[in-house]
Design a protein around this motif. Structure first.
Motif, PDB file in Angstrom:
ATOM      1  N   UNK A 118       2.521  15.529   4.457  1.00  0.00           N
ATOM      2  CA  UNK A 118       3.151  16.172   5.785  1.00  0.00           C
ATOM      3  C   UNK A 118       4.925  16.592   5.443  1.00  0.00           C
TER       4      UNK A 118
ATOM      5  N   UNK B  93       0.807  -1.172   0.003  1.00  0.00           N
ATOM      6  CA  UNK B  93      -0.029  -0.106  -0.102  1.00  0.00           C
ATOM      7  C   UNK B  93       0.900   1.147  -0.007  1.00  0.00           C
ATOM      8  N   UNK B  94       2.128   1.283   0.748  1.00  0.00           N
ATOM      9  CA  UNK B  94       2.868   2.432   0.925  1.00  0.00           C
ATOM     10  C   UNK B  94       3.474   2.835  -0.497  1.00  0.00           C
TER      11      UNK B  94
ATOM     12  N   UNK C  42      -7.825   3.435   4.003  1.00  0.00           N
ATOM     13  CA  UNK C  42      -7.363   4.159   5.073  1.00  0.00           C
ATOM     14  C   UNK C  42      -5.814   3.793   5.547  1.00  0.00           C
ATOM     15  N   UNK C  43      -5.486   2.886   4.897  1.00  0.00           N
ATOM     16  CA  UNK C  43      -3.973   2.575   5.018  1.00  0.00           C
ATOM     17  C   UNK C  43      -3.235   3.115   3.964  1.00  0.00           C
ATOM     18  N   UNK C  44      -4.051   3.310   2.807  1.00  0.00           N
ATOM     19  CA  UNK C  44      -3.300   4.235   1.739  1.00  0.00           C
ATOM     20  C   UNK C  44      -3.472   5.762   2.221  1.00  0.00           C
ATOM     21  N   UNK C  45      -4.648   6.344   2.734  1.00  0.00           N
ATOM     22  CA  UNK C  45      -4.613   7.723   3.088  1.00  0.00           C
ATOM     23  C   UNK C  45      -3.446   7.712   4.149  1.00  0.00           C
ATOM     24  N   UNK C  46      -3.192   6.811   5.048  1.00  0.00           N
ATOM     25  CA  UNK C  46      -1.898   6.957   5.980  1.00  0.00           C
ATOM     26  C   UNK C  46      -0.837   7.407   5.393  1.00  0.00           C
TER      27      UNK C  46
ATOM     28  N   UNK D  83     -12.536   9.836   2.426  1.00  0.00           N
ATOM     29  CA  UNK D  83     -11.928   8.404   2.550  1.00  0.00           C
ATOM     30  C   UNK D  83     -13.355   7.495   2.250  1.00  0.00           C
TER      31      UNK D  83
ATOM     32  N   UNK E  36      -2.370   0.422  11.255  1.00  0.00           N
ATOM     33  CA  UNK E  36      -1.918   1.323  10.082  1.00  0.00           C
ATOM     34  C   UNK E  36      -3.354   1.940   9.788  1.00  0.00           C
ATOM     35  N   UNK E  37      -4.494   1.054   9.860  1.00  0.00           N
ATOM     36  CA  UNK E  37      -5.736   1.625   9.491  1.00  0.00           C
ATOM     37  C   UNK E  37      -6.035   2.759  10.442  1.00  0.00           C
TER      38      UNK E  37
ATOM     39  N   UNK F   8      -0.894  10.992   3.649  1.00  0.00           N
ATOM     40  CA  UNK F   8      -0.710  12.020   4.754  1.00  0.00           C
ATOM     41  C   UNK F   8       0.531  12.213   5.051  1.00  0.00           C
ATOM     42  N   UNK F   9       1.275  11.172   5.389  1.00  0.00           N
ATOM     43  CA  UNK F   9       2.862  11.179   5.693  1.00  0.00           C
ATOM     44  C   UNK F   9       3.523  11.846   4.329  1.00  0.00           C
TER      45      UNK F   9
ATOM     46  N   UNK G  15      -4.379   5.824   9.897  1.00  0.00           N
ATOM     47  CA  UNK G  15      -4.905   6.752   8.983  1.00  0.00           C
ATOM     48  C   UNK G  15      -6.213   7.452   8.888  1.00  0.00           C
TER      49      UNK G  15
ATOM     50  N   UNK H 286       2.406   1.748  -3.382  1.00  0.00           N
ATOM     51  CA  UNK H 286       1.246   2.205  -4.302  1.00  0.00           C
ATOM     52  C   UNK H 286       1.030   3.810  -4.148  1.00  0.00           C
TER      53      UNK H 286
ATOM     54  N   UNK I 206      -4.490  -4.166  -0.758  1.00  0.00           N
ATOM     55  CA  UNK I 206      -3.641  -3.052  -0.716  1.00  0.00           C
ATOM     56  C   UNK I 206      -3.305  -2.513   0.806  1.00  0.00           C
ATOM     57  N   UNK I 207      -2.243  -3.303   1.337  1.00  0.00           N
ATOM     58  CA  UNK I 207      -1.797  -3.392   2.633  1.00  0.00           C
ATOM     59  C   UNK I 207      -0.420  -3.289   2.468  1.00  0.00           C
ATOM     60  N   UNK I 208       0.275  -3.183   3.911  1.00  0.00           N
ATOM     61  CA  UNK I 208       1.778  -3.389   4.005  1.00  0.00           C
ATOM     62  C   UNK I 208       1.810  -4.589   4.724  1.00  0.00           C
TER      63      UNK I 208
ATOM     64  N   UNK J 157     -10.024  15.867   4.290  1.00  0.00           N
ATOM     65  CA  UNK J 157     -10.043  14.552   3.842  1.00  0.00           C
ATOM     66  C   UNK J 157     -11.211  13.873   3.598  1.00  0.00           C
TER      67      UNK J 157
ATOM     68  N   UNK K  20     -10.694  -0.237   5.241  1.00  0.00           N
ATOM     69  CA  UNK K  20      -9.503  -0.479   5.797  1.00  0.00           C
ATOM     70  C   UNK K  20      -8.412  -0.320   4.908  1.00  0.00           C
ATOM     71  N   UNK K  21      -8.452  -0.763   3.790  1.00  0.00           N
ATOM     72  CA  UNK K  21      -7.455  -0.296   2.854  1.00  0.00           C
ATOM     73  C   UNK K  21      -7.304   0.889   2.398  1.00  0.00           C
TER      74      UNK K  21
END
Lengths: 334, 334
Positions: free
Chosen positions: A284, A234-235, A273-277, A295, B14-15, A280-281, B18, A237, B4-6, A293, A270-271
């Protein structure tokens, strides 16, 4: 792909019927055309009408975005196909309050043709002034120098949001069109496809992809992307999608953006929000401020798997528009 | 199933990260425990605290329902697994405003154990009064005479909605518990599963099903249903689900209900509205008034395919509760 449907020939009619029945205080069908839906609430005389539309299968796009603060009406097409000019014209007539109507839709040949015909008819036959703003936010769909050739994907949501707010603010038609075009100019999306949807009429998958593959830049109807390869984290991507967006539009440290991480249909929140995480990084680290935002599933492709990232660069006018409250059946913002 | 995960080991962390990053004005993590989330807004002294929780993978359930008008905090478990007592206790301490806290969760052994332990600790160690109301709306999961053995599924949404409103109205703890229990007593759900989700850690499907089969009464974690057979039309499925509900609870002509057609994850909104269309027809024919409708993904099971129908029979108190406005990151009602 299994589907909870009846006769595939009537799938759009039955969806629309269910939709109108579920939200009678929000939306109604026009007696002239059952693919022409308008808000059930009173609209102020002198307000610019906001008309959206496109093919079905993208729910909540497009009919889900009719309501206070967004669109006044929607023309509903068949699955992944433009509405014909008739429902567009009927909606136009119903939502014109003497200040003209703006058409907002994605940049696809069928839509351009049908909305264009409806706009001509509105002008010639009904004496209603129509303005148009196309969504062309998909970075992957044409080179930077040819933005006018690009397709509209999830960024359409921001364009509806901005134009709907502008119309509510009492802007005239030219200014609503200007805001919608600015929103489009300031918006970029990049998507990744993981798995196809299947078309209800044929059962055919919308695109072919291997069991361990992903496709960067895939379109909302299965249009080919720009790169197919093994599925990544995910990161990675998110890195790729944001990188391609920021290579296409200048967004600098100190700038503010609205962010949309949009699911294509079957990708769990769930996925997203993991992409959103990760998005955001990255922002930032670059000193880019996330002003607001979103999602979730905002513009889908039936049960397609994957997501897209959209950034809209904000100025004061777009900030105010993005903050404007909305009350639609499939999207509410306080 | 592609994801789409790590690293699957950190998928929930991570969810949540995010989620909190995406909605900083709505929700925050407690410093004591990163699985303990509470509203970022000020809560009135003397208001009963509303605590929800359960396993992850059901988003928007459960963390999506923390906000004005619903829950004050949520304890987040691993995928399809109860949260441990620690985050539940931390949330309890954070949201207690001197009037006690109500725990709302689905009737699953792990949740009953962990929330029960947390309630004991809250009472003994913190002197916080805790009330509890379990959701047990799934008609298929046990016979009518043993409703207390039934699982909670999508009807949990109505129970949170009702109890959240009651707490907002200023009810005391006993009355909030009473309203939550009444909401559960008046709520019935029946679901159908079409396709499994896969667990991120193992890649295993949540249940086995043939390519042309559906399973009536399937649980939210792949618990066996009551009947497996060839997939039927949306109308026949809706007929079956509503029939089983109305055979279980007395809802008569003239009664009012709230309706939820809930997607399990990968079922397009189009199909949910086609199911809703038939549900509305059946209820209208029986003279049952639909007071308010919800159609969409409210409590999911990752990318599971299928849906459920939930009816909550309303009285004046529940009508008022269901009308109460809500502002949560994943659900807003004006």
């Amino acid at each position: 792909m299994k589907k909870l449907i009846n006769d595939p020939r009537y799938i759009v009619e039955e969806m629309v019927e269910g939709y109108v029945k579920a939200h009678p205080n929000h939306i109604k069908q026009l007696p002239e055309n059952d693919r022409a839906l308008v808000t059930a609430r009173e609209t102020r005389e002198g307000k610019v009408g906001v008309l959206i539309g496109g093919g079905s299968g993208h729910e909540p796009g497009f009919m889900g975005y009719v309501g206070d603060g967004m669109a006044d009406g929607v023309a509903v097409g068949n699955i992944f196909a433009s509405p014909s000019p008739d429902p567009i014209l009927e909606v136009t007539k119903a939502i014109d309050k003497g200040a003209g109507v703006v058409y907002l839709y994605g940049n696809y040949a069928g839509d351009v043709m049908n909305f264009g015909m409806a706009a001509e008819m509105a002008d010639l036959e009904e004496d209603i002034q129509v303005g148009t703003a196309l969504a062309s936010d998909d970075v992957a769909s044409a080179p930077k120098e040819e933005k006018e050739k690009r397709r509209g994907i999830a960024g359409e949501f921001f364009i509806y949001k901005a134009a709907g707010a502008a119309a509510d603010f009492g802007y005239n038609l030219d200014d609503v069109v200007r805001v919608a075009k600015k929103a489009n100019e300031n918006t970029r999306s990049m998507g990744v496809g993981l798995s196809p949807c299947s078309l209800p009429q044929t059962g055919e998958p919308s695109f072919e992809i291997g069991d361990d593959e992903m496709e960067i830049g895939l379109g909302h109807h299965g249009e080919p992307g720009i790169e197919k390869g093994p599925i990544e984290s995910a990161d990675k991507v998110a890195d790729r999608l944001v990188h391609d967006i920021l290579a296409d539009i200048e967004i600098n440290s100190g700038d503010k953006v609205a962010v949309l991480v949009n699911g294509l249909g079957s990708t769990p929140r769930m996925e997203l929000y993991i992409v959103y995480r990760r998005v955001e990084q990255i922002l930032r680290e670059k000193g880019i401020e996330i002003y607001r935002s979103y999602v979730g599933d905002y513009i889908t492709s039936l049960e397609m798997g994957g997501c897209s990232v959209t950034l809209m660069k904000l100025d004061e006018e777009l900030e105010r528009a993005i903050d404007h409250p909305v009350d639609c059946p499939m999207f509410v913002q306080k």
